[in-house]
Design an enzyme around this catalytic site. Structure first.
Site, PDB file in Angstrom:
ATOM      1  CG  ASP A 145      -2.214   0.842   0.895  1.00 50.91           C
ATOM      2  OD1 ASP A 145      -2.174   1.664  -0.050  1.00 50.91           O
ATOM      3  OD2 ASP A 145      -3.231   0.717   1.611  1.00 50.91           O
TER       4      ASP A 145
HETATM    5  C1  BGC Z   1      -5.056   3.211   0.013  1.00 55.11           C
HETATM    6  C2  BGC Z   1      -5.268   2.141  -1.025  1.00 55.11           C
HETATM    7  C3  BGC Z   1      -5.195   2.756  -2.402  1.00 55.11           C
HETATM    8  C4  BGC Z   1      -3.856   3.451  -2.552  1.00 55.11           C
HETATM    9  C5  BGC Z   1      -3.635   4.046  -3.938  1.00 55.11           C
HETATM   10  C6  BGC Z   1      -3.836   4.078  -0.269  1.00 55.11           C
HETATM   11  O1  BGC Z   1      -3.788   5.188   0.558  1.00 55.11           O
HETATM   12  O2  BGC Z   1      -4.949   2.594   1.283  1.00 55.11           O
HETATM   13  O3  BGC Z   1      -6.503   1.509  -0.833  1.00 55.11           O
HETATM   14  O4  BGC Z   1      -5.371   1.773  -3.377  1.00 55.11           O
HETATM   15  O5  BGC Z   1      -3.788   4.495  -1.598  1.00 55.11           O
HETATM   16  O6  BGC Z   1      -4.469   5.101  -4.184  1.00 55.11           O
END
Ligand code: BGC
Length: 702
Positions: free
Chosen positions: A264
């Site tokens: 993530d």
């Molecule tokens: C979130 C994810 C997301 C990623 C990309 C993160 O802050 O937890 O769910 O896919 O950002 O946008």
């Protein structure tokens, strides 16, 4: 095209160390994305977003010209390895569907699949080949804002919808231009963040992890999901992003996953803040060794891994494993043959009328009728109706969290939808001003209140400590209801809200979640009875915030309610039962369950279950028939009920249908005391009913 592995091995053999690390590097546009990086083959993927909370950003980073331009730079690189463009396409793209929690309420995997397939067609028409969805985190605490993004609290429903979404995004051939790679996230246990505070640590026992939190992920893997995303969470004392047990032993070893895992946002670097790594280099080594293949924007891989291989701290075989997985997904996605997007596609693929129709149907199916005293709904026979509340002017507010590509102007205003659909002789008055509403309310025959949470109150890191309606709303509802006019409450929200007191002030209540682009039309059709609501709660509704976590598949305890008389588990100031149970939902007709029959009193491999369901009302209706079991004695304590299957039926008035379920021994398996998965002989209860609290009951032995 050579078969996939020789092709990949051949490519890998030609790659320098830096090019290999480059494939594991994902950046977002901005200063971090220099054209030379791509030309030199130092980049594997671009995240079409400019910040964490990327999904909220509506910047136009995803246009076709841009992705084609970057792909051309990749073609200038020595090995011409295409880039993979990812974006948060969470519940639709330009055609915004209900939030995932709302979709889950439809209990309709075919609809979830169809919606994901529309999202794939639309997103791919703008150069996106990878979505960071579906979000499969089981959530038992609605304070956690991300409950909006998932399928609720149940592992079976979550698993069915997981497979459906993967099929919808990926189809049977990922290389088709209108298909995109799915990403099951956030692996794993992310929903267990303590206190419902996003990014917090959580503790889940291995048996609960395996029986409750992991089934949706396993289901996505079995459905062929191309990628997974690791969770931010510190799970049981170790961050998921570097958790080898999860990422390698379970995911690859037990389930046979051969795609790749992305971190993530910056979560590789965050291993340092978690306190399990000294610095970025250490964090990168831990994560890679655990089985984390691609680093989302933290640069820990790109800035340290080559050196770590050179100085012998990371075996090159470990790096190769990750690179192979990334190349494999790119190859399956057809990117080597065709990295470019046809710019003509978007004109024909965005916002197609059939997509909007689907969005409307799914929005209708997602709405849950919680209360309907005296059959107040559908609305009829009123001469003048006031429609009031903060959602009266809503357009983009109907979308919910994570809709970077939705446009408010695509949404028909609620007022227009309601006026178009209302009976001709019914006069509708609208206002979103509370004082004006109180004034007008004297002059009308019924009041529809459009209340609830603005979408910014749900989604990533949008947690609340109070599950009540946003400030002032409950008071307003109570004041206006004191006039004694019939009140129909419509609630838009990204989570179950604790609305016990408010329910007493309304004669009818409809939970609409954040219903998406066709939410207004869907609401109008439901309110005025052109269609009936048929959603079921995918999550338990608490009576008060202090009651969470409250979920239907809990353990019995040694002092359950109704048994030890004086000392059952309880609160001194609140009932322990939920406000509305999992699976609950009314419609405009009623159903009767009769004639439950098991084909044996002992399950040997499988058990046939049959019953009759009759529409006893005066309208056609859709009923979600739910099968639950309870394993009475286990080597570990077992939940008081577990959903094992469900079927939706459409019945005409007075129509009866025989419904058949087959329960297999495998469906009764669980994680036993010795850690193995399997069944244990003994007695079971079984229920078939309309929700997790009611139903016809029978018993059998295994
Ligand atoms: C979130 C994810 C997301 C990623 C990309 C993160 O802050 O937890 O769910 O896919 O950002 O946008």
């Amino acid at each position: 095209m050579p078969s996939s592995e020789p092709f990949i091995e051949n490519l890998l053999a030609q790659m320098t160390l830096e090019e290999k690390v480059g494939q594991l590097n994902q950046v977002n546009p901005g200063p971090g994305l220099h054209p030379d990086m791509i030309r030199q083959g130092l980049l594997g993927s671009v995240l079409n977003a400019s910040c964490a909370l990327a999904g909220q950003s509506t910047e136009e980073l995803d246009d076709v010209a841009n992705s084609n331009r970057l792909q051309r730079l990749a073609q200038e690189a020595r090995l011409k390895i295409p880039l993979l463009f990812g974006r948060d396409v969470i519940h639709g793209y330009r055609t915004v569907f209900p939030i995932p929690l709302g979709q889950a309420a439809a209990f309709d995997p075919d609809m979830t699949e169809a919606a994901a397939s529309v999202a794939a067609r639309e997103a791919s028409s703008e150069g996106i080949k990878w979505t960071f969805a579906p979000m499969l985190d089981i959530a038992r605490d609605p304070r956690w804002g991300r409950i909006a993004e998932g399928n609720g609290e149940d592992p079976l429903l979550g698993a069915r919808l997981a497979a459906a979404a993967v099929r919808g995004y990926q189809g049977s051939d990922l290389s088709q231009p209108d298909r995109i790679v799915a990403c099951a996230k956030h692996y794993a246990g992310y929903g267990a963040a303590e206190g419902g505070r996003d990014y917090e640590a959580g503790e889940i026992s291995e048996s609960t992890l395996r029986d409750v939190y992991l089934p949706p992920y396993e289901s996505a893997v079995r459905a062929g999901v191309g990628t997974l995303m690791s969770a931010f969470i510190d799970l049981n004392g170790f961050p998921a992003t570097a958790n080898r047990h999860l990422l390698t032993e379970v995911l690859r070893g037990e389930w046979g996953f051969d795609g790749f895992v992305v971190s993530d946002w910056e979560s590789v670097k965050e291993l340092v803040y978690h306190g399990v790594a000294e610095d970025d280099a250490h964090a990168a080594r831990l994560a890679l060794h655990a089985g984390l293949d691609m680093d989302m924007v933290s640069n820990a891989y790109s800035s340290t891994l080559a050196a770590s291989v050179r100085n012998g701290q990371v075996p090159v075989e470990e790096l190769d494993l990750a690179v192979r997985r990334v190349l494999r997904v790119k190859q399956r996605a057809g990117l080597f043959e065709n990295p470019f997007t046809d710019p003509k596609r978007r004109a024909r693929d965005l916002l197609r009328p059939d997509a909007r129709q689907l969005a409307r149907k799914l929005a209708r199916e997602s709405m849950v009728l919680l209360k309907n005293d005296g059959d107040l709904l559908p609305l009829k026979d009123f001469r003048r109706v006031l429609v009031a509340g903060p959602f009266v002017p809503a357009r983009g507010e109907l979308f919910g969290a994570w809709t970077p590509n939705g446009r408010a102007e695509d949404v028909t205003p609620l007022e227009q939808s309601l006026r178009q659909t209302a009976p001709k002789d019914m006069e509708l008055w609208f206002t979103d001003k509370n004082d004006l509403a109180l004034h007008l309310a004297h002059e009308v025959d019924a009041i529809v209140l459009l209340m609830g949470e603005h979408p910014v109150r749900s989604g990533e890191n949008c947690n609340v400590s109070d599950l009540g309606l946003p400030p002032g709303q409950a008071e307003f509802i109570s004041t206006i209801s004191a006039l004694g006019k019939p009140v129909i409450l419509v609630i838009f929200a990204g989570r179950p809200l604790a609305i016990s007191q408010t329910m007493a002030h309304a004669q009818a209540a409809l939970y609409a979640w954040h219903p998406g682009i066709e939410g207004g039309a869907a609401l109008a059709e439901v309110l005025f009875g052109l269609e009936a609501p048929s959603g079921r709660l995918p999550v338990t509704f608490p009576r008060a915030t202090g009651q969470v976590p409250v979920y239907y598949n809990h353990k019995n305890s040694g002092r359950p309610i109704g048994l030890n008389g004086k000392f059952p588990t309880r609160y001194g100031d609140l009932l322990t039962s939920p406000l509305f149970p999992f699976g609950f939902g009314l419609t405009y007709t009623t159903f009767e369950y009769t004639d439950l029959h098991l084909d044996a009193d002992r399950l040997r491999g499988k058990l046939g279950i049959r019953l009759k369901v009759t529409n006893t009302g005066r309208r056609p209706g859709r009923e979600v028939v739910q099968l639950y079991t309870r394993d009475l004695v286990g080597s570990l304590t077992r939940p008081v009920r577990e959903l094992k299957d469900f079927q939706a039926l459409e019945l005409l008035p007075c129509e009866s249908r025989m419904v058949d379920f087959t329960l297999t021994e495998e469906q009764l398996a669980f994680t036993r005391l010795d850690g193995t998965r399997g069944t244990e002989p003994g007695s079971f209860h079984l229920w078939v009913g309309p929700d997790s609290q009611r139903g016809l009951q029978a018993a059998f032995r295994l």
